[in-house]
Design a protein around this motif. Structure first.
Motif, PDB file in Angstrom:
ATOM      1  N   HIS A   1       0.802  -1.220   0.000  1.00  0.00           N
ATOM      2  CA  HIS A   1       0.000   0.000   0.000  1.00  0.00           C
ATOM      3  C   HIS A   1       0.833   1.267   0.000  1.00  0.00           C
ATOM      4  O   HIS A   1       0.304   2.357  -0.142  1.00  0.00           O
ATOM      5  CB  HIS A   1      -0.959  -0.009   1.190  1.00  0.00           C
ATOM      6  CG  HIS A   1      -0.278  -0.034   2.523  1.00  0.00           C
ATOM      7  ND1 HIS A   1       0.205  -1.190   3.083  1.00  0.00           N
ATOM      8  CD2 HIS A   1       0.005   0.948   3.392  1.00  0.00           C
ATOM      9  CE1 HIS A   1       0.739  -0.905   4.249  1.00  0.00           C
ATOM     10  NE2 HIS A   1       0.634   0.375   4.468  1.00  0.00           N
TER      11      HIS A   1
ATOM     12  N   GLN B   1      -8.583 -11.565  -3.914  1.00  0.00           N
ATOM     13  CA  GLN B   1      -8.088 -10.420  -4.682  1.00  0.00           C
ATOM     14  C   GLN B   1      -8.715  -9.115  -4.235  1.00  0.00           C
ATOM     15  O   GLN B   1      -8.148  -8.052  -4.443  1.00  0.00           O
ATOM     16  CB  GLN B   1      -8.381 -10.635  -6.164  1.00  0.00           C
ATOM     17  CG  GLN B   1      -7.370 -11.558  -6.810  1.00  0.00           C
ATOM     18  CD  GLN B   1      -7.409 -11.468  -8.308  1.00  0.00           C
ATOM     19  OE1 GLN B   1      -8.374 -10.988  -8.881  1.00  0.00           O
ATOM     20  NE2 GLN B   1      -6.376 -11.950  -8.939  1.00  0.00           N
ATOM     21  N   LEU B   2      -9.933  -9.219  -3.612  1.00  0.00           N
ATOM     22  CA  LEU B   2     -10.560  -7.988  -3.168  1.00  0.00           C
ATOM     23  C   LEU B   2      -9.674  -7.289  -2.140  1.00  0.00           C
ATOM     24  O   LEU B   2      -9.526  -6.077  -2.155  1.00  0.00           O
ATOM     25  CB  LEU B   2     -11.940  -8.282  -2.565  1.00  0.00           C
ATOM     26  CG  LEU B   2     -12.983  -8.734  -3.582  1.00  0.00           C
ATOM     27  CD1 LEU B   2     -14.241  -9.181  -2.882  1.00  0.00           C
ATOM     28  CD2 LEU B   2     -13.292  -7.612  -4.556  1.00  0.00           C
TER      29      LEU B   2
ATOM     30  N   MET C   1      -7.942   6.287   0.700  1.00  0.00           N
ATOM     31  CA  MET C   1      -6.823   5.716   1.434  1.00  0.00           C
ATOM     32  C   MET C   1      -5.670   6.714   1.518  1.00  0.00           C
ATOM     33  O   MET C   1      -4.887   6.704   2.444  1.00  0.00           O
ATOM     34  CB  MET C   1      -6.328   4.433   0.762  1.00  0.00           C
ATOM     35  CG  MET C   1      -7.295   3.270   0.870  1.00  0.00           C
ATOM     36  SD  MET C   1      -7.642   2.847   2.583  1.00  0.00           S
ATOM     37  CE  MET C   1      -9.405   3.084   2.659  1.00  0.00           C
TER      38      MET C   1
ATOM     39  N   LYS D   1      -6.593  -1.636   7.444  1.00  0.00           N
ATOM     40  CA  LYS D   1      -7.641  -0.948   6.674  1.00  0.00           C
ATOM     41  C   LYS D   1      -8.316  -1.882   5.673  1.00  0.00           C
ATOM     42  O   LYS D   1      -9.513  -1.821   5.463  1.00  0.00           O
ATOM     43  CB  LYS D   1      -7.035   0.235   5.933  1.00  0.00           C
ATOM     44  CG  LYS D   1      -6.996   1.514   6.755  1.00  0.00           C
ATOM     45  CD  LYS D   1      -6.520   2.649   5.859  1.00  0.00           C
ATOM     46  CE  LYS D   1      -6.420   3.946   6.635  1.00  0.00           C
ATOM     47  NZ  LYS D   1      -5.741   4.963   5.827  1.00  0.00           N
TER      48      LYS D   1
ATOM     49  N   PHE E   1      -7.028  -5.972 -11.765  1.00  0.00           N
ATOM     50  CA  PHE E   1      -7.025  -7.434 -11.714  1.00  0.00           C
ATOM     51  C   PHE E   1      -7.795  -8.031 -12.884  1.00  0.00           C
ATOM     52  O   PHE E   1      -8.698  -7.415 -13.444  1.00  0.00           O
ATOM     53  CB  PHE E   1      -7.661  -7.911 -10.409  1.00  0.00           C
ATOM     54  CG  PHE E   1      -6.824  -7.604  -9.204  1.00  0.00           C
ATOM     55  CD1 PHE E   1      -5.946  -8.545  -8.718  1.00  0.00           C
ATOM     56  CD2 PHE E   1      -6.910  -6.367  -8.582  1.00  0.00           C
ATOM     57  CE1 PHE E   1      -5.170  -8.267  -7.613  1.00  0.00           C
ATOM     58  CE2 PHE E   1      -6.132  -6.081  -7.483  1.00  0.00           C
ATOM     59  CZ  PHE E   1      -5.261  -7.032  -6.997  1.00  0.00           C
TER      60      PHE E   1
ATOM     61  N   SER F   1      -6.390  -7.790  -1.868  1.00  0.00           N
ATOM     62  CA  SER F   1      -5.201  -7.344  -2.590  1.00  0.00           C
ATOM     63  C   SER F   1      -5.484  -6.027  -3.299  1.00  0.00           C
ATOM     64  O   SER F   1      -4.656  -5.120  -3.293  1.00  0.00           O
ATOM     65  CB  SER F   1      -4.787  -8.395  -3.620  1.00  0.00           C
ATOM     66  OG  SER F   1      -4.521  -9.614  -3.007  1.00  0.00           O
ATOM     67  N   ALA F   2      -6.683  -5.943  -3.907  1.00  0.00           N
ATOM     68  CA  ALA F   2      -7.033  -4.720  -4.631  1.00  0.00           C
ATOM     69  C   ALA F   2      -7.000  -3.532  -3.680  1.00  0.00           C
ATOM     70  O   ALA F   2      -6.465  -2.468  -4.015  1.00  0.00           O
ATOM     71  CB  ALA F   2      -8.413  -4.860  -5.262  1.00  0.00           C
ATOM     72  N   ALA F   3      -7.551  -3.718  -2.484  1.00  0.00           N
ATOM     73  CA  ALA F   3      -7.547  -2.624  -1.511  1.00  0.00           C
ATOM     74  C   ALA F   3      -6.126  -2.243  -1.147  1.00  0.00           C
ATOM     75  O   ALA F   3      -5.800  -1.059  -1.024  1.00  0.00           O
ATOM     76  CB  ALA F   3      -8.327  -3.032  -0.271  1.00  0.00           C
ATOM     77  N   GLN F   4      -5.250  -3.242  -1.021  1.00  0.00           N
ATOM     78  CA  GLN F   4      -3.870  -2.951  -0.634  1.00  0.00           C
ATOM     79  C   GLN F   4      -3.120  -2.197  -1.726  1.00  0.00           C
ATOM     80  O   GLN F   4      -2.398  -1.261  -1.448  1.00  0.00           O
ATOM     81  CB  GLN F   4      -3.139  -4.246  -0.277  1.00  0.00           C
ATOM     82  CG  GLN F   4      -3.570  -4.773   1.087  1.00  0.00           C
ATOM     83  CD  GLN F   4      -2.884  -6.081   1.420  1.00  0.00           C
ATOM     84  OE1 GLN F   4      -2.921  -7.023   0.632  1.00  0.00           O
ATOM     85  NE2 GLN F   4      -2.281  -6.153   2.579  1.00  0.00           N
ATOM     86  N   VAL F   5      -3.351  -2.637  -2.986  1.00  0.00           N
ATOM     87  CA  VAL F   5      -2.697  -1.941  -4.091  1.00  0.00           C
ATOM     88  C   VAL F   5      -3.164  -0.493  -4.134  1.00  0.00           C
ATOM     89  O   VAL F   5      -2.413   0.417  -4.467  1.00  0.00           O
ATOM     90  CB  VAL F   5      -2.985  -2.647  -5.430  1.00  0.00           C
ATOM     91  CG1 VAL F   5      -2.434  -1.838  -6.578  1.00  0.00           C
ATOM     92  CG2 VAL F   5      -2.390  -4.032  -5.426  1.00  0.00           C
ATOM     93  N   LEU F   6      -4.447  -0.278  -3.758  1.00  0.00           N
ATOM     94  CA  LEU F   6      -4.989   1.083  -3.783  1.00  0.00           C
ATOM     95  C   LEU F   6      -4.584   1.881  -2.546  1.00  0.00           C
ATOM     96  O   LEU F   6      -5.096   2.965  -2.315  1.00  0.00           O
ATOM     97  CB  LEU F   6      -6.506   1.032  -3.892  1.00  0.00           C
ATOM     98  CG  LEU F   6      -7.023   0.578  -5.262  1.00  0.00           C
ATOM     99  CD1 LEU F   6      -8.483   0.213  -5.188  1.00  0.00           C
ATOM    100  CD2 LEU F   6      -6.796   1.671  -6.293  1.00  0.00           C
ATOM    101  N   GLY F   7      -3.699   1.318  -1.732  1.00  0.00           N
ATOM    102  CA  GLY F   7      -3.141   2.113  -0.646  1.00  0.00           C
ATOM    103  C   GLY F   7      -3.654   1.805   0.743  1.00  0.00           C
ATOM    104  O   GLY F   7      -3.364   2.530   1.679  1.00  0.00           O
ATOM    105  N   ALA F   8      -4.462   0.726   0.879  1.00  0.00           N
ATOM    106  CA  ALA F   8      -4.946   0.372   2.207  1.00  0.00           C
ATOM    107  C   ALA F   8      -3.942  -0.543   2.889  1.00  0.00           C
ATOM    108  O   ALA F   8      -3.484  -1.503   2.280  1.00  0.00           O
ATOM    109  CB  ALA F   8      -6.296  -0.320   2.097  1.00  0.00           C
ATOM    110  N   ASN F   9      -3.593  -0.253   4.145  1.00  0.00           N
ATOM    111  CA  ASN F   9      -2.698  -1.176   4.836  1.00  0.00           C
ATOM    112  C   ASN F   9      -3.479  -2.407   5.291  1.00  0.00           C
ATOM    113  O   ASN F   9      -4.673  -2.504   5.058  1.00  0.00           O
ATOM    114  CB  ASN F   9      -1.994  -0.482   6.007  1.00  0.00           C
ATOM    115  CG  ASN F   9      -2.968   0.068   7.021  1.00  0.00           C
ATOM    116  OD1 ASN F   9      -4.084  -0.462   7.159  1.00  0.00           O
ATOM    117  ND2 ASN F   9      -2.592   1.112   7.722  1.00  0.00           N
TER     118      ASN F   9
ATOM    119  N   PHE G   1     -12.244  -2.203   5.853  1.00  0.00           N
ATOM    120  CA  PHE G   1     -13.091  -1.642   4.811  1.00  0.00           C
ATOM    121  C   PHE G   1     -13.586  -2.670   3.799  1.00  0.00           C
ATOM    122  O   PHE G   1     -14.545  -2.433   3.095  1.00  0.00           O
ATOM    123  CB  PHE G   1     -12.357  -0.524   4.061  1.00  0.00           C
ATOM    124  CG  PHE G   1     -12.157   0.708   4.884  1.00  0.00           C
ATOM    125  CD1 PHE G   1     -13.261   1.413   5.367  1.00  0.00           C
ATOM    126  CD2 PHE G   1     -10.892   1.163   5.214  1.00  0.00           C
ATOM    127  CE1 PHE G   1     -13.091   2.542   6.137  1.00  0.00           C
ATOM    128  CE2 PHE G   1     -10.715   2.289   5.991  1.00  0.00           C
ATOM    129  CZ  PHE G   1     -11.825   2.985   6.463  1.00  0.00           C
ATOM    130  N   VAL G   2     -12.885  -3.781   3.685  1.00  0.00           N
ATOM    131  CA  VAL G   2     -13.280  -4.748   2.642  1.00  0.00           C
ATOM    132  C   VAL G   2     -13.737  -6.087   3.237  1.00  0.00           C
ATOM    133  O   VAL G   2     -14.890  -6.479   3.076  1.00  0.00           O
ATOM    134  CB  VAL G   2     -12.126  -4.959   1.631  1.00  0.00           C
ATOM    135  CG1 VAL G   2     -12.525  -5.997   0.598  1.00  0.00           C
ATOM    136  CG2 VAL G   2     -11.804  -3.642   0.951  1.00  0.00           C
TER     137      VAL G   2
END
Lengths: 350, 573
Positions: A73, B181-182, A102, B195, A81, B184-192, B199-200
């Motif tokens: 992050h 992947q949901l 975020m 979070k 994806f 992972s998607a949140a993490q790629v978008l900047g969620a630690n 959030f997911v």
């Protein structure tokens, strides 16, 4: 060097080797398409660059900074994806805004950025829509918008058009290309579809069994495939084992259809022991340098051209001949075909 | 034209005929008794409903009971979640050796009769239980050191034992279909990490957690056998109080009012559950479980899996194994002076002996025979009613009558067995339906309880015989008889066996309704276990263990039959 530097990446999963020494460099603003069959390690490569998977060996540098231990992050990379991974409990707006939230982007800025992105991808009036009610093409757009919204320094797209039908695909590729070029977005795009790759890429990287087998511009790759694998993957099927002898400035190749002299090939190495007869560089009749006699055993009409299967010396040769100016040869008829060895024959390594 | 009309009326008549049997059964044996409970609580006594309600609620004792019912159900649900959620995560996100076996194992408690479970926990943590025996031997004490029977802890343990599988199946299945992947998607978008979970993951699995928790709460709320035996006289839930008011005090108006209060809450919770369970059946971004599950590779994940599996296996197996062993071991063992024979078949031998020479007391072998007869009758009744209903749903699922009948047939599932028994007592005590004295009343009650399961098993099987399948067979040259023999029968017969097995095991283990309706000369196995357990003495205790073991074996055989035929997942609610 600014940009992405990938250094000797290795990855095994349990007992299977997925990536085996991947090294390449990407300039800022460049669109690299990673092309390869399924199982070649494409998605794993993206997951490693994104930080979702740790490599066993090797380094990832962004603008000269080592990224290996930066958590996902904090990398500020985007990843779209394959099956979109849209959040089913959020509407279109909230999905697109997730990355901005975020980053704690202030509300006003967040709203204007989401609007801007929604405008860009042409999904006006979709903000409040439930994700589950969207069509495949709409989901694709939302997923693309979501990965683009936080202005990622590097955008990665994993088979983004995989599930869509041909017509929609063609349309979306054009749109995608327009957006990526307009925003000068550094992009890695993964696909198994060569048409997608060729129409989008500045540079194509071909991956097989976790190794890069060729890295070049689309045109170079199509015109000079380096190996039997690349040639076959591009649908160029006339590949035959051959004995290759050097003699001064030219080369003698011994093929099932006879011995031919060609100019020295730039890619020639000691392992070169196959030749490709490019199917699109044959002529019906004896107008070119070398003439062969053969029997037509199959012909299939494909619009602009026609694929003929011709038996010469007990071997089948595939020919793509244009259909505009000639009638299609009949099956079970003997015909003459001709070609220029320098243009038609290419030497490949296995 | 005339032919057409005739065909249509035949079709309608056929539908009506199919519809008649299940509706009539439901009307007489479900709605009539319930109407009667309401009627009794309102007007049977000289005072009005509200007066009875006020009297009931003003009793300190009953207020305490209502409070305790909620208290123990809440506590049980929370503790079940504490074990169930990590287990659900393990099953959802990891693939490991023996996983499907452990899944079946954790499902085993759910089909165990309450009396077997109560006996099993008594064999493990009661005063004559293994843990206590062990401690007494270690410390050479004559007085019990650990005796958890008649404590809240015993009730809670048994409830966790019963319901962990519900959390594993509902939450775990839902979670496993949720694409990793949901996150992972949140993490790629900047969620630690935190979070991305907040959030997911949590918002997405929340409906499943709530649905599972409510279902567990309903089961704990209406728990009867476990509370009656493991709780003892100190702890009573509303369900137990209804039983005492009916059997002990014969205070039917109070029992009826209590039933109504309980019914109100279970109905409310059932409605919320149905809403939620519709929500979780809505397709999310689903993946195949293969892509969402990892092998246990890291030490951390192995340790986590080890702890969870150890807890699950010991919670499931320890009580049941204690029970089996207890039934073969003489309890003179505790007394060092007569420590001459450890292994004994005495308790099984005693089952055929009427030691008390009593006329009203029938030997356990008679109870076993009675249970088998009741179970067989339950199978016959529930198939006779369930088959036409299922056929009807599979053929005319969309017509209006069926849309009403379908949920109505499921009602007994959410109704407490004791309340059902109470309804029977106050309804079938006078002609023309004076069944109170007739032994037939028990298989009828069992049929009511088994029917929702039977219909749920048969309907999809019958639906899978599409008319096209029969057409295809006919076109290929099969005569109508051959079509039945080769196409329809093989498909239905499996489902019928599964449904029959289900009805059989439900009847064998049913305790709540039977406890109220039973007559001394026709005792069933669970009722007899209860009697043995509530009497003092090593022989009574041993016989309770032996009978419980027998009942457990019968249920396990049933489970094996069902698993082998693999039509139904026991966790499908």
């Amino acid at each position: 060097m600014p940009g992405l530097q990938i250094n000797n990446i290795h990855k095994d999963f349990v007992d299977k080797n997925i990536l085996n020494g991947i090294t390449f460099y990407q300039k800022p603003g460049e669109i690299i398409v990673v092309l390869g069959p399924s199982g070649s390690g494409k998605s794993t490569l993206l997951n490693i660059i994104a930080g979702l998977v740790q490599p066993d060996k090797g380094e990832i540098y962004w603008n000269r900074k080592l990224m290996n231990h930066i958590p996902v992050h904090e990398r500020n990379f985007g990843l779209m994806f394959q099956d979109y991974a849209l959040f089913p409990h959020m509407n279109v707006f909230d999905n697109i805004a997730f990355g901005l939230r975020m980053k704690r982007i202030p509300k006003d800025e967040l709203f204007s950025r989401v609007r801007e992105i929604i405008d860009l991808i042409g999904l006006n009036n979709y903000e409040k829509r439930d994700i589950n009610t969207l069509s495949g093409g709409e989901k694709q757009r939302v997923a693309f918008a979501r990965s683009l919204a936080p202005r990622p320094e590097l955008l990665m797209l994993d088979e983004p058009l995989g599930a869509l039908d041909r017509r929609l695909k063609d349309q979306l590729i054009e749109e995608l290309k327009g957006i990526l070029q307009k925003t000068k977005q550094t992009t890695i795009y993964v696909t198994h579809d060569q048409e997608e790759a060729f129409s989008l890429a500045d540079i194509v990287i071909i991956l097989n069994h976790g190794r890069i087998v060729q890295r070049d511009t689309p045109q170079q790759i199509y015109q000079n495939p380096s190996s039997t694998f690349v040639a076959q993957f591009l649908g160029l099927n006339n590949i035959f084992p051959s004995i290759i002898n050097f003699s001064g400035t030219s080369t003698i190749v011994k093929t099932p259809f006879g011995e031919f002299k060609i100019n020295k090939h730039p890619r020639l190495t000691k392992e070169s022991n196959f030749v490709l007869f490019r199917p699109d560089r044959f002529y019906i009749g004896k107008d070119s340098k070398i003439t062969l006699n053969g029997l037509v055993i199959d012909s299939s009409f494909r619009g602009n051209n026609c694929r003929l299967l011709i038996k010469v010396n007990q071997h089948n040769l595939a020919l793509d001949v244009p259909t505009q100016f000639m009638s299609i040869p009949e099956v079970n008829k003997n015909i003459q075909i001709s070609f220029d060895p320098d243009k038609t024959i290419q030497i490949l390594t296995e | 034209m005339v032919e057409n009309i005739r065909n249509r009326s035949i079709e309608l008549f056929k539908q009506f005929g199919l519809w008649l049997i299940p509706s009539l059964f439901l009307l007489v044996f479900y709605f009539l008794p319930f109407g009667n409970i309401i009627f009794t609580s309102i007007s049977k006594s000289s005072s009005s409903f509200f007066v009875v309600l006020l009297t009931v609620l003003s009793s300190q004792n009953i207020r305490q009971t209502i409070y305790f019912t909620f208290y123990q159900a809440t506590l049980s649900t929370i503790l079940t979640l504490v074990l169930g959620l990590p287990s659900a995560y393990l099953f959802a996100r990891y693939d490991f050796k023996g996983k499907s076996f452990i899944r079946i194992l954790t499902g085993l408690p759910f089909v165990m009769p309450t009396l077997v479970v109560a006996a099993a926990f008594s064999a493990l943590i009661g005063s004559q239980g293994w843990i206590n025996t062990l401690l007494m031997n270690i410390f050479n004490s004559k007085a019990p050191i650990l005796n958890l029977s008649h404590t809240l802890a015993a009730i809670l343990l048994a409830h966790i034992f019963y319901n962990t599988t519900i959390i594993i199946r509902i939450v775990g299945d839902f979670w496993s279909r949720l694409s990793p992947q949901l996150r992972s998607a949140a993490q790629v978008l900047g969620a630690n990490r935190i979070k991305s979970v907040v959030f997911v993951t949590i918002p997405l699995i929340m409906p499943a957690i709530l649905a599972a928790a409510i279902l567990v709460f309903i089961f704990d709320f209406t728990s009867f056998g476990v509370i009656l035996i493991l709780g003892g006289p100190k702890f009573g839930t509303m369900e137990v109080e209804i039983y005492y008011q009916t059997i002990g005090l014969f205070n039917l108006p109070t029992a009826a009012v209590l039933s109504l209060i309980q019914l109100f809450f279970t109905l409310l919770l059932t409605i919320i559950y149905t809403r939620l369970s519709n929500k979780i059946s809505k397709p999310l971004s689903l993946t195949s479980t293969k892509s969402s599950q990892n092998k246990l590779v890291s030490h951390k994940s192995k340790f986590f899996a080890g702890v969870i599996l150890l807890l699950l296996i010991s919670l499931t197996l320890l009580p049941l194994i204690s029970l089996i062993v207890k039934s073969f071991v003489s309890s003179y063992y505790i007394d060092h002076s007569i420590n001459n024979h450890l292994f004994t078949l005495d308790f099984y031998r005693e089952l055929s002996i009427n030691r008390r020479q009593s006329v009203t007391f029938s030997p356990p072998t008679t109870a076993i025979a009675v249970s088998f007869i009741y179970a067989t009758l339950t199978v016959l009744f529930s198939l006779a009613i369930g088959l036409p209903a299922a056929y009807n749903f599979s053929r005319y699922g969309n017509n209006k009558i069926n849309k009403i009948l379908d949920p109505l047939l499921m009602l007994p599932l959410g109704t407490s067995a004791v309340t059902m028994g109470l309804g029977f007592i106050i309804t079938f005590n006078k002609s023309p339906l004076n069944l109170r004295a007739s032994p037939i009343i028990i298989p009828i009650a069992h049929t009511l309880i088994a029917l929702p399961f039977v219909v749920r098993i048969l309907t999809p099987a019958l639906r899978s015989i599409q008319p096209r399948l029969k057409d295809a067979a006919s076109v290929l040259g099969a005569s109508p008889r051959e079509v039945f023999q080769r196409i329809e029968y093989p498909i239905i017969s499996k489902a019928i066996i599964v449904a029959a097995t289900f009805a059989f095991t439900i009847s064998m283990g049913e305790f709540g309704a039977t406890a109220l309706l039973t007559r001394p000369e026709y005792t069933t196995i669970p009722v007899l276990i209860y009697r043995f357990l509530s009497r003092p003495g090593a022989l009574n205790y041993g016989q309770a263990m032996a009978l419980s073991t027998l009942l457990m074996v019968i249920v396990v055989i049933g489970m094996v039959v069902i698993e082998k035929l693999r039509i139904l997942d026991v966790g499908e609610f």
